[in-house]
Enzyme design. Sequence first.
Site, PDB file in Angstrom:
ATOM      1  N   TYR A 113      -7.813  -4.951  -3.045  1.00  0.00           N
ATOM      2  CA  TYR A 113      -8.691  -3.773  -3.026  1.00  0.00           C
ATOM      3  C   TYR A 113      -9.819  -3.838  -4.065  1.00  0.00           C
ATOM      4  CZ  TYR A 113      -5.519  -1.195   0.107  1.00  0.00           C
ATOM      5  OH  TYR A 113      -4.779  -0.776   1.170  1.00  0.00           O
ATOM      6  N   ASP A 134     -26.276  13.552 -18.066  1.00  0.00           N
ATOM      7  CA  ASP A 134     -26.988  12.376 -18.579  1.00  0.00           C
ATOM      8  C   ASP A 134     -27.935  12.860 -19.670  1.00  0.00           C
ATOM      9  OD1 ASP A 134     -27.368   9.363 -17.023  1.00  0.00           O
ATOM     10  OD2 ASP A 134     -28.792   9.877 -18.614  1.00  0.00           O
ATOM     11  N   VAL A 183     -21.158   6.018 -19.391  1.00  0.00           N
ATOM     12  CA  VAL A 183     -22.457   5.717 -19.992  1.00  0.00           C
ATOM     13  C   VAL A 183     -22.546   4.211 -20.228  1.00  0.00           C
ATOM     14  CG1 VAL A 183     -22.524   8.003 -21.083  1.00  0.00           C
ATOM     15  CG2 VAL A 183     -21.789   6.032 -22.435  1.00  0.00           C
ATOM     16  N   VAL A 184     -23.651   3.759 -20.818  1.00  0.00           N
ATOM     17  CA  VAL A 184     -23.879   2.316 -20.986  1.00  0.00           C
ATOM     18  C   VAL A 184     -22.693   1.631 -21.688  1.00  0.00           C
ATOM     19  CG1 VAL A 184     -26.387   2.257 -20.911  1.00  0.00           C
ATOM     20  CG2 VAL A 184     -25.231   2.957 -23.019  1.00  0.00           C
ATOM     21  N   GLU A 185     -22.526   0.334 -21.359  1.00  0.00           N
ATOM     22  CA  GLU A 185     -21.388  -0.422 -21.889  1.00  0.00           C
ATOM     23  C   GLU A 185     -21.664  -0.864 -23.330  1.00  0.00           C
ATOM     24  OE1 GLU A 185     -18.593  -0.569 -20.488  1.00  0.00           O
ATOM     25  OE2 GLU A 185     -17.538  -2.434 -20.901  1.00  0.00           O
ATOM     26  N   GLU A 197      -8.547   1.175 -11.310  1.00  0.00           N
ATOM     27  CA  GLU A 197      -7.554   0.756 -12.305  1.00  0.00           C
ATOM     28  C   GLU A 197      -7.408   1.896 -13.302  1.00  0.00           C
ATOM     29  OE1 GLU A 197      -7.361  -3.618 -14.028  1.00  0.00           O
ATOM     30  OE2 GLU A 197      -9.418  -3.072 -13.604  1.00  0.00           O
ATOM     31  N   ASP A 236       0.841  -1.196   0.000  1.00  0.00           N
ATOM     32  CA  ASP A 236       0.000   0.000   0.000  1.00  0.00           C
ATOM     33  C   ASP A 236       0.884   1.257   0.000  1.00  0.00           C
ATOM     34  OD1 ASP A 236      -2.785   1.110   0.409  1.00  0.00           O
ATOM     35  OD2 ASP A 236      -1.750   2.022   2.098  1.00  0.00           O
ATOM     36  N   SER A 260     -15.776  -1.314 -18.372  1.00  0.00           N
ATOM     37  CA  SER A 260     -15.195  -2.455 -17.668  1.00  0.00           C
ATOM     38  C   SER A 260     -14.627  -3.485 -18.626  1.00  0.00           C
ATOM     39  CB  SER A 260     -16.204  -3.096 -16.718  1.00  0.00           C
ATOM     40  OG  SER A 260     -17.505  -2.909 -17.141  1.00  0.00           O
ATOM     41  N   LYS A 267     -20.474   4.664 -26.702  1.00  0.00           N
ATOM     42  CA  LYS A 267     -19.303   5.288 -26.085  1.00  0.00           C
ATOM     43  C   LYS A 267     -18.494   6.070 -27.130  1.00  0.00           C
ATOM     44  CE  LYS A 267     -18.481   2.255 -22.065  1.00  0.00           C
ATOM     45  NZ  LYS A 267     -18.940   3.044 -20.927  1.00  0.00           N
TER      46      LYS A 267
HETATM   47  N1  LIG Z   1     -22.153  -1.496 -12.671  1.00  0.00           N
HETATM   48  C1  LIG Z   1     -20.958  -1.953 -12.404  1.00  0.00           C
HETATM   49  O1  LIG Z   1     -20.758  -2.809 -11.516  1.00  0.00           O
HETATM   50  C2  LIG Z   1     -19.774  -1.406 -13.151  1.00  0.00           C
HETATM   51  C3  LIG Z   1     -18.491  -1.529 -12.597  1.00  0.00           C
HETATM   52  C4  LIG Z   1     -17.406  -0.956 -13.255  1.00  0.00           C
HETATM   53  C5  LIG Z   1     -17.609  -0.317 -14.460  1.00  0.00           C
HETATM   54  N2  LIG Z   1     -18.855  -0.240 -15.005  1.00  0.00           N
HETATM   55  C6  LIG Z   1     -19.011   0.463 -16.281  1.00  0.00           C
HETATM   56  O2  LIG Z   1     -19.522   1.764 -16.045  1.00  0.00           O
HETATM   57  C7  LIG Z   1     -20.323   2.181 -17.135  1.00  0.00           C
HETATM   58  C8  LIG Z   1     -21.696   2.580 -16.647  1.00  0.00           C
HETATM   59  O3  LIG Z   1     -22.289   1.461 -16.013  1.00  0.00           O
HETATM   60  P1  LIG Z   1     -23.534   1.587 -15.040  1.00  0.00           P
HETATM   61  O4  LIG Z   1     -23.644   0.278 -14.355  1.00  0.00           O
HETATM   62  O5  LIG Z   1     -23.422   2.832 -14.231  1.00  0.00           O
HETATM   63  O6  LIG Z   1     -24.713   1.720 -16.082  1.00  0.00           O
HETATM   64  P2  LIG Z   1     -26.172   2.349 -15.883  1.00  0.00           P
HETATM   65  O7  LIG Z   1     -27.020   1.703 -16.907  1.00  0.00           O
HETATM   66  O8  LIG Z   1     -26.576   2.293 -14.452  1.00  0.00           O
HETATM   67  O9  LIG Z   1     -25.978   3.881 -16.238  1.00  0.00           O
HETATM   68  C9  LIG Z   1     -25.695   4.351 -17.510  1.00  0.00           C
HETATM   69  C10 LIG Z   1     -26.223   5.786 -17.587  1.00  0.00           C
HETATM   70  O10 LIG Z   1     -25.735   6.351 -18.780  1.00  0.00           O
HETATM   71  C11 LIG Z   1     -26.750   7.192 -19.294  1.00  0.00           C
HETATM   72  N3  LIG Z   1     -26.484   7.445 -20.693  1.00  0.00           N
HETATM   73  C12 LIG Z   1     -26.712   6.657 -21.771  1.00  0.00           C
HETATM   74  N4  LIG Z   1     -26.310   7.293 -22.895  1.00  0.00           N
HETATM   75  C13 LIG Z   1     -25.799   8.491 -22.513  1.00  0.00           C
HETATM   76  C14 LIG Z   1     -25.224   9.593 -23.197  1.00  0.00           C
HETATM   77  N5  LIG Z   1     -25.128   9.589 -24.526  1.00  0.00           N
HETATM   78  N6  LIG Z   1     -24.806  10.649 -22.475  1.00  0.00           N
HETATM   79  C15 LIG Z   1     -24.935  10.679 -21.135  1.00  0.00           C
HETATM   80  N7  LIG Z   1     -25.483   9.657 -20.442  1.00  0.00           N
HETATM   81  C16 LIG Z   1     -25.914   8.588 -21.121  1.00  0.00           C
HETATM   82  C17 LIG Z   1     -28.038   6.434 -19.023  1.00  0.00           C
HETATM   83  O11 LIG Z   1     -29.151   7.310 -19.037  1.00  0.00           O
HETATM   84  C18 LIG Z   1     -27.748   5.875 -17.633  1.00  0.00           C
HETATM   85  O12 LIG Z   1     -28.179   6.781 -16.636  1.00  0.00           O
HETATM   86  C19 LIG Z   1     -20.302   1.032 -18.119  1.00  0.00           C
HETATM   87  O13 LIG Z   1     -19.303   1.263 -19.054  1.00  0.00           O
HETATM   88  C20 LIG Z   1     -19.971  -0.168 -17.250  1.00  0.00           C
HETATM   89  O14 LIG Z   1     -19.358  -1.218 -17.963  1.00  0.00           O
HETATM   90  C21 LIG Z   1     -19.935  -0.746 -14.360  1.00  0.00           C
END
Ligand SMILES: NC(=O)c1ccc[n+]([C@@H]2O[C@H](COP(=O)([O-])OP(=O)(O)OC[C@H]3O[C@@H](n4cnc5c(N)ncnc54)[C@H](O)[C@@H]3O)[C@@H](O)[C@H]2O)c1
Length: 716
Positions: free
Chosen positions: A659, A342, A399-401, A461, A295, A428, A406
Amino acid sequence: MIYQSPTIQVELTADKIARLCFNAPGSVNKFDRETLASLNAALDVLKDSDAKAAVLTSGKDTFIVGADITEFLALFAEEDAKLMEWIAQANVVFNKLEDLPFPTVSAIKGFALGGGCEAILATDFRVADTSAKIGLPETKLGLIPGFGGTVRLPRLIGADNALEWITTGKDQRPEDALKVGAIDAVVAPENLEAAAIQMLNDALAGKLDWQARRARKQAPLTLPKLEAMMSFTTAKGMVYAVAGKHYPAPMAAVSVVEQAAGMSRAEALVVEHNAFIKLAKTDVATALIGIFLNDQLVKGKAKKASKLAKDIKHAAVLGAGIMGGGIAYQSASKGTPIVMKDINQAALDLGVNEAAKLLSAQVARGRSTPDKMAKVLNNITPALDYAPLKDVNVVVEAVVENPKVKAMVLADVENVVADDAIIASNTSTISIDLLAKSLKNPARFCGMHFFNPVHKMPLVEVIRGKDTSEETVASVVAYASKMGKTPIVVNDCPGFFVNRVLFPYFAGFNGLLADGGDFAAIDKVMEKQFGWPMGPAYLLDVVGLDTGHHAQAVMADGFPDRMGKSDKDAIDVMYEAGRLGQKNGKGFYQYSIDKRGKPKKDVDPASYTMLAEAFGAQKAFEADEIIARTMIPMIIETVRCLEEGIVASPAEADMGLVYGLGFPPFRGGVFRYLDTMGVANFVALADKYAHLGGLYQVTDAMRELASNNGSYYPKA
Ligand SMILES: NC(=O)c1ccc[n+]([C@@H]2O[C@H](COP(=O)([O-])OP(=O)(O)OC[C@H]3O[C@@H](n4cnc5c(N)ncnc54)[C@H](O)[C@@H]3O)[C@@H](O)[C@H]2O)c1
């Protein structure tokens, strides 16, 4: 000046009060071998001087942070007799301090921890200022106090209070230390030394009985037999329930205090020394000390990076979902204002509400105030358009994966923000190099992968793409540190580091289920025996089987030789049946909401039926086989990440695992685990399972290391 060394200076005032000041080169004082030897010499001078009293003070912002932990691993590798010599000599010094022929007081500011706390316990009186943090954190390192802490503290504040301090290892605030009598006064920082000297003058004038104080610390603990029995039995029950079987130090502390209760100081110290030496030789202590040192290394790297970093005054996050909301909260609460953008007003409202909920909980627990809460909320600016982003220094995309969404969002952002703003993605699974293609200037882009829930998980990370500039990496590392997180820098590859090593573990789990394993039995072994906070089935339910299913496909694509699969596995079975895990109430387990509003997990016969249809009758596996078949793939993949330079060092890999995934701290991480079991033993074990496929094949470099009797950490 009547004594001077590089770490300690002693001067005598006109009133013949000695002022012994710890003032080592560097930012803090600690009890390394040099300081202990110097204290010994200083006390010899003092004892024979014409001082009438002495005050211990510090020339730094803090008193003494503790023993020098960087010396521990080499020291503890010595044979018992050598170790006993060191600890006995240290105690000669602390006894000498306690036995000075005149009254003594400690003037405490900042940390007085571990050895620092034991030093103040050896003086007759203790005055702290409001910044003080006092405690005995040794059990957190798998040890017990070794400089008389288990002897002096119970005699000063009672066995119950002392056991609470020692077994939890928590820092105590000065007002709490005052309440139990560990210190005698709390004063404002500007009055600290004057108040301490006043106490000495009162003692010299006979207003305070310093000899009686001293005598009490050296006498056996006066506890009626029945009360003592009750007290220690209760403590053992409570400590075992909290610490569990994998962490022996807190229980050892209770036994030591119990055993030594009726003894003189000298006898009691011997009990302490013996228990200390036994613990110092355990794998648990090595693992926990290793985590502490790792750490420090990671924090050191982050500090170095901050020199190259851009100043991040204002941030933005795209997406107000689970992750975006968490990132906004974390940034705002650590003092960096953030715009949360958003496309959906409802998502923005939800994000702000979540932050408000977390803050209210803190206010309710007395950790924050309504005033601070309002300030943090004011630091979050919800937005439906890009306009407020034009002046930010960093944007975190969450935003969404979906690679297409993206790519679009990143391109849009680059057109709005300043030319030197940094852009990071919280993806992720999607390759950072792939996402970088949508930017005109990929040098300003990298990954910033948070873990869910953001406010709780300590790891971030930071993913360096092939075009990412060092300034970008350094700035994101510095921003993550400012958010109170521990950043580790890794290179780009499918799954980055943490998910790349997690999915082979899930593959091992899937393999067991395909051979008839019972997921609940597997979870039990991995939780209770191996020590994971959640077993693989439960973890998949929490992550979400849709997310797991998707990430698994990305990994199979990235590493088809090892992670590609032709048959349907248990993740597919659950996913295809619409059992997405905790989020829709059904996964491997079924979930309901308990009375406190928390998700409750139960075994669901329906999932067993489904798995039996897919994989046939159930079969029982021994715990050893369960551990081997799930852990070998994770371990080998972690080694591959080091060999390929995805992660820079065993230390950073182990911190990422502890962690980011909750790898059992008492095992220290994959590399510590390998060193503890012996690389050759691991290779032999993996070879036994080699028929299970590519994930079970050790690398050539591992085999070579094994044949040379090598290790991943330097041998102590
Ligand atoms: N949930 C997890 O455990 C986790 C962990 C690490 C990383 N991630 C990554 O984080 C990212 C988000 O995941 P999440 O779980 O928060 O998803 P989520 O679905 O909870 O949230 C996504 C948000 O993005 C918004 N959005 C969609 N298009 C958009 C745009 N053009 N501009 C602005 N906002 C927009 C949606 O309205 C929604 O509120 C993904 O890439 C995911 O892979 C998620």
